[in-house]
Design an enzyme around this catalytic site. Structure first.
Site, short mmCIF file in Angstrom:
data_model
loop_
_atom_site.label_atom_id
_atom_site.label_comp_id
_atom_site.label_asym_id
_atom_site.label_seq_id
_atom_site.Cartn_x
_atom_site.Cartn_y
_atom_site.Cartn_z
CE1 TYR A 60 9.11 3.64 -0.09
CE2 TYR A 60 10.68 2.97 -1.78
CZ TYR A 60 9.79 2.64 -0.77
OH TYR A 60 9.57 1.34 -0.44
CG HIS A 113 7.39 -2.17 8.08
ND1 HIS A 113 6.14 -2.61 7.67
CD2 HIS A 113 7.98 -3.26 8.63
CE1 HIS A 113 6.00 -3.90 7.96
NE2 HIS A 113 7.10 -4.31 8.54
P1 NAD Z 1 -1.72 -4.23 5.68
O1 NAD Z 1 -1.16 -5.57 5.50
O2 NAD Z 1 -1.52 -3.58 6.98
O3 NAD Z 1 -3.32 -4.30 5.18
C1 NAD Z 1 -4.22 -3.23 5.19
C2 NAD Z 1 -5.48 -3.66 5.97
O4 NAD Z 1 -6.26 -2.51 6.27
C3 NAD Z 1 -6.39 -4.62 5.22
O5 NAD Z 1 -6.67 -5.73 6.04
C4 NAD Z 1 -7.70 -3.81 4.99
O6 NAD Z 1 -8.85 -4.60 5.16
C5 NAD Z 1 -7.62 -2.81 6.11
N1 NAD Z 1 -8.33 -1.54 5.86
C6 NAD Z 1 -8.46 -0.85 4.70
N2 NAD Z 1 -9.13 0.30 4.91
C7 NAD Z 1 -9.43 0.35 6.23
C8 NAD Z 1 -10.12 1.28 7.07
N3 NAD Z 1 -10.63 2.42 6.60
N4 NAD Z 1 -10.22 1.00 8.39
C9 NAD Z 1 -9.70 -0.13 8.90
N5 NAD Z 1 -9.06 -1.06 8.15
C10 NAD Z 1 -8.93 -0.83 6.83
O7 NAD Z 1 -1.11 -3.22 4.79
P2 NAD Z 1 -0.79 -3.36 3.27
O8 NAD Z 1 -1.55 -2.31 2.59
O9 NAD Z 1 -1.00 -4.76 2.87
O10 NAD Z 1 0.77 -3.01 3.24
C11 NAD Z 1 1.80 -3.81 3.75
C12 NAD Z 1 2.94 -2.92 4.21
O11 NAD Z 1 3.18 -1.85 3.30
C13 NAD Z 1 2.63 -2.21 5.49
O12 NAD Z 1 2.88 -3.02 6.57
C14 NAD Z 1 3.50 -0.96 5.40
O13 NAD Z 1 4.83 -1.20 5.77
C15 NAD Z 1 3.45 -0.61 3.95
N6 NAD Z 1 2.44 0.44 3.72
C16 NAD Z 1 2.42 1.56 4.50
C17 NAD Z 1 1.47 2.55 4.28
C18 NAD Z 1 1.48 3.79 5.16
O14 NAD Z 1 2.52 4.15 5.68
N7 NAD Z 1 0.32 4.44 5.39
C19 NAD Z 1 0.53 2.41 3.27
C20 NAD Z 1 0.58 1.25 2.46
C21 NAD Z 1 1.53 0.28 2.72
#
Ligand code: NAD
Ligand code: ZN
Length: 238
Positions: A60, A113
Site C-alpha cells: 500500500y 472500497h
Molecule cells: P475493474 O474491475 O473496475 O476493471 C477495470 C476496467 O476498466 C476494465 O473493464 C477495463 O476494460 C477498463 N479500462 C481500462 N482502461 C480504461 C480506460 N482508459 N477507460 C475506460 N475503461 C478502461 O477494476 P480492477 O482493475 O479489476 O480492480 C478491481 C478492484 O481493485 C477495484 O474495484 C478497486 O477496488 C481496486 N483498484 C482500485 C484502483 C484505483 O483506486 N484507481 C486501481 C486498481 C484497482
C-alpha cells in the site's frame, strides 16, 4: 450515445479502476496481476495483514507513492462538472481508492472500497475513526500503533470484507433514473450487481469503458472507448 437529463432525473454513477487508468494508476485485471511475485489477492486480505503486516504495508505504500504523483484526467473533470449541474440529484460511488475524483472537484462521493490515503485501527472493536495518512511504511518497526495497542492498517476494503456505505448506495440506486457505470469490469461483487438493481427499478443504464464488461446484459447502452474521451462527450451531450 444520446441521453437527455430531465429536471426529474436522478443520476447514480459507479466508477471502477478504468476511470483512473489514463491518470497513470494501473487497473488490476487485464495485466499480470502480480506484485513482487505475490498474487494481489495475497496482499489484500485480512489474513495477509495478520501474517505479514510489513508486506501488506509495503504494497500500500507503493500504491500511495504512485497515486501521490497522479493528476485527475478529463473523465474525472467531466463527472465533477456534471455534479455541479445537478445539485441534490447526483451521487458518485467509486470502487477506486485513489482521491482523483475529489481532486477534480467531485463532492457527493462514496468510496465503497475505502481510501488509499487513510489509515485506521486494525482492531474492529476500537472506536478510533479512520484518519488521513500519506506516510509510507516500509518496515514493521515503522508501522504506527493505535492508542489501544493494535497496529494501524490501510483503510481499504480487502478481499473477503464488506464494502462500505452499502445501505446508502442501494437506496440511491433504487431512486436513480439514470445509472452510469464507467471503467469497471463487472467482475467484482457487489458492485457488479448494481446495474441489475437499477434496471429492475426502471432506470436507464449506460456503460462507458474500454471493453465490454462481464455484466453487459444489465446495460441499455454500451459505448466502448477510453473514459477520458467518452466522459467529456457524454456530459456535453446530456
Ligand atoms: P475493474 O474491475 O473496475 O476493471 C477495470 C476496467 O476498466 C476494465 O473493464 C477495463 O476494460 C477498463 N479500462 C481500462 N482502461 C480504461 C480506460 N482508459 N477507460 C475506460 N475503461 C478502461 O477494476 P480492477 O482493475 O479489476 O480492480 C478491481 C478492484 O481493485 C477495484 O474495484 C478497486 O477496488 C481496486 N483498484 C482500485 C484502483 C484505483 O483506486 N484507481 C486501481 C486498481 C484497482
Ligand atoms: Zn485502536
Amino acid at each position: 450515445m444520446a441521453i437527455k437529463i430531465r429536471n426529474s432525473d436522478h443520476i447514480f454513477v459507479l466508477t471502477g479502476a478504468g476511470v483512473s487508468a489514463e491518470s497513470g494508476i494501473p487497473t488490476f485485471r487485464g495485466q499480470d496481476s502480480l506484485w513482487e511475485g505475490h498474487r494481489l489477492e495475497d496482499v489484500a486480505t485480512p489474513e495477509a495483514f495478520r501474517r505479514d503486516p510489513e508486506l501488506v504495508w509495503r504494497f500500500y505504500s507503493m500504491r500511495r507513492s504512485v497515486a501521490a504523483n497522479c493528476k485527475p484526467n478529463a473523465g474525472h473533470v467531466a463527472l465533477a462538472k456534471l455534479e455541479e449541474r445537478l445539485p441534490g440529484r447526483f451521487l458518485l460511488c467509486t470502487q477506486n481508492v485513489d482521491s482523483l475524483h475529489e481532486a477534480a472537484g467531485s463532492k457527493e462521493i462514496l468510496h465503497m472500497h475505502g481510501e488509499l490515503f487513510e489509515s485506521r485501527c486494525s482492531d474492529e472493536r476500537c472506536s478510533k475513526r479512520p484518519f488521513r495518512d500519506v506516510c509510507l511504511y516500509m518496515q514493521k518497526s515503522e508501522i504506527p500503533r493505535c492508542e489501544c495497542g493494535a497496529l494501524m492498517r490501510p483503510n481499504i476494503v480487502w478481499f473477503g470484507e464488506m464494502p462500505l456505505f452499502m445501505d446508502e448506495i442501494i437506496r440511491a440506486i433504487e431512486e436513480c433514473t439514470i445509472f452510469l457505470t464507467v471503467g469497471s469490469s463487472g467482475v467484482v461483487h457487489p458492485a457488479a450487481s448494481f446495474a441489475q438493481i437499477a434496471k429492475r427499478n426502471g432506470a436507464t443504464s449506460i456503460y462507458l469503458g474500454l471493453e465490454s464488461p462481464s455484466n453487459v446484459s444489465a446495460f441499455d447502452q454500451v459505448v466502448l472507448g477510453p473514459s477520458g474521451e467518452l466522459l467529456p462527450k457524454f456530459v456535453s451531450s446530456t
